[in-house]
Scaffold this active site. Structure first.
Site, mmCIF file in Angstrom:
data_model
loop_
_atom_site.group_PDB
_atom_site.id
_atom_site.type_symbol
_atom_site.label_atom_id
_atom_site.label_comp_id
_atom_site.label_asym_id
_atom_site.label_seq_id
_atom_site.Cartn_x
_atom_site.Cartn_y
_atom_site.Cartn_z
ATOM 1 N N ASP A 44 0.894 -1.074 -0.020
ATOM 2 C CA ASP A 44 -0.004 -0.084 -0.014
ATOM 3 C C ASP A 44 0.803 1.257 -0.006
ATOM 4 O O ASP A 44 2.070 1.116 0.459
ATOM 5 C CB ASP A 44 -0.831 0.150 1.314
ATOM 6 N N HIS B 95 2.968 3.283 -9.005
ATOM 7 C CA HIS B 95 3.104 1.725 -9.030
ATOM 8 C C HIS B 95 4.159 1.140 -9.949
ATOM 9 O O HIS B 95 4.592 0.100 -9.548
ATOM 10 C CB HIS B 95 1.774 1.712 -9.871
ATOM 11 N N LEU C 50 11.367 -20.257 -4.344
ATOM 12 C CA LEU C 50 10.277 -19.559 -3.702
ATOM 13 C C LEU C 50 9.091 -19.715 -4.311
ATOM 14 O O LEU C 50 9.130 -19.590 -5.503
ATOM 15 C CB LEU C 50 10.669 -18.167 -3.508
#
Ligand code: FPP
Length: 246
Positions: A15, A32, A126
């Site tokens: 956020d 972004h 991962l």
């Protein structure tokens, strides 16, 4: 000094991209774009320190209510990032997955995503899960719908429905619950993210805006998690006793 405990699964609500850009007098999409750089760094570090699952809230179901031009830019950014990053994800043994209602995404985005998922599917390092058009309430409703249909068809006994059965129909099926959920930018809400899976998660809410989230911030979060005692409803004494038995 005791050893640092690394969570197996970290989930992050990224956020603050918009506020980051606004502070610089720039367009939200610039925030972004810089958010993608923070994603890259976070993925790298999680791989390095031995986190097994990283789940990122990249686009919520509610994000479809954003202005059309921001949604369009986010979609382009997503495609661009996937095309650019897939070779590195693959090189670093990262497996890409998604959770969410991808049926609402434009075909060009899902095509690229599916390609990247296929290319990285055999990787054993991962597991990077992007939550896209995701909402926990949507996910739980879908699970309930499927289970209800199975019950009606006589494939499942209503009495046998328990937490394990519900887990099987969640989009995160097979993944361990996140031990640590981080939300950047100082906001302290879950915003419909992993409501079921986060039942026992530790929460960490740094003030830092997502594009500024760096290695030191992730390590601070992991250190803080490492120092917390997770009791799962038990007493501190019981937990100490259990530790002695290990
Ligand atoms: C929240 O910040 C951020 C988003 C809704 C989008 C997050 C997307 C990225 C970081 C890019 C995704 C790319 C990949 C490869 C996963 P906000 O816009 O709500 O910030 P604000 O609260 O300051 O307005």
């Amino acid at each position: 000094m005791s050893e640092i405990k690394i969570p197996k699964h970290i989930a992050i609500i990224m956020d603050g991209n918009g506020r980051w850009a606004k502070k610089l007098g720039l367009n939200r999409i610039f925030g972004h774009r810089n958010g993608v750089a923070a994603v890259r760094e976070t993925v790298e570090i999680c791989g390095e320190i031995g986190v097994k699952y990283l789940t990122l809230y990249a686009f919520s179901l509610e994000n479809w209510h954003r202005p059309e031009d921001e949604i369009k830019s986010l979609m382009s950014l997503l495609i661009e990032a996937i095309i650019k990053e897939t070779p590195d994800l693959n090189k670093n043994n990262v497996q890409l997955r998604t959770i969410g209602d991808l049926s609402s995404f434009p075909e060009n985005v899902t095509d690229k995503l599916n390609q990247a998922i296929k290319i990285t599917s055999k990787n054993s390092g991962l597991i990077l899960t992007l939550a896209l058009s995701y909402s926990s309430r949507w996910e739980i409703s879908e699970a309930v719908k499927t289970i209800a249909k199975k019950a009606l068809a006589g494939e499942i006994e209503p009495e046998s429905i328990n937490e394990n059965v519900i887990e099987q129909y969640l989009t995160t099926h097979g993944m361990p619950d996140p031990e640590l959920i981080i939300r950047t930018s100082g906001e302290q809400r879950l915003s419909n993210f992993l409501l079921w899976q986060g039942a026992y998660s530790e929460f960490y809410f740094p003030d830092v805006l997502w594009p500024d989230f760096k290695k030191k911030d992730l390590m601070k979060a992991v250190n803080e998690y490492s120092q917390r005692e997770r009791r799962f409803g038990k007493t501190g004494e019981q937990i100490e006793q259990e530790k002695k038995l290990i």
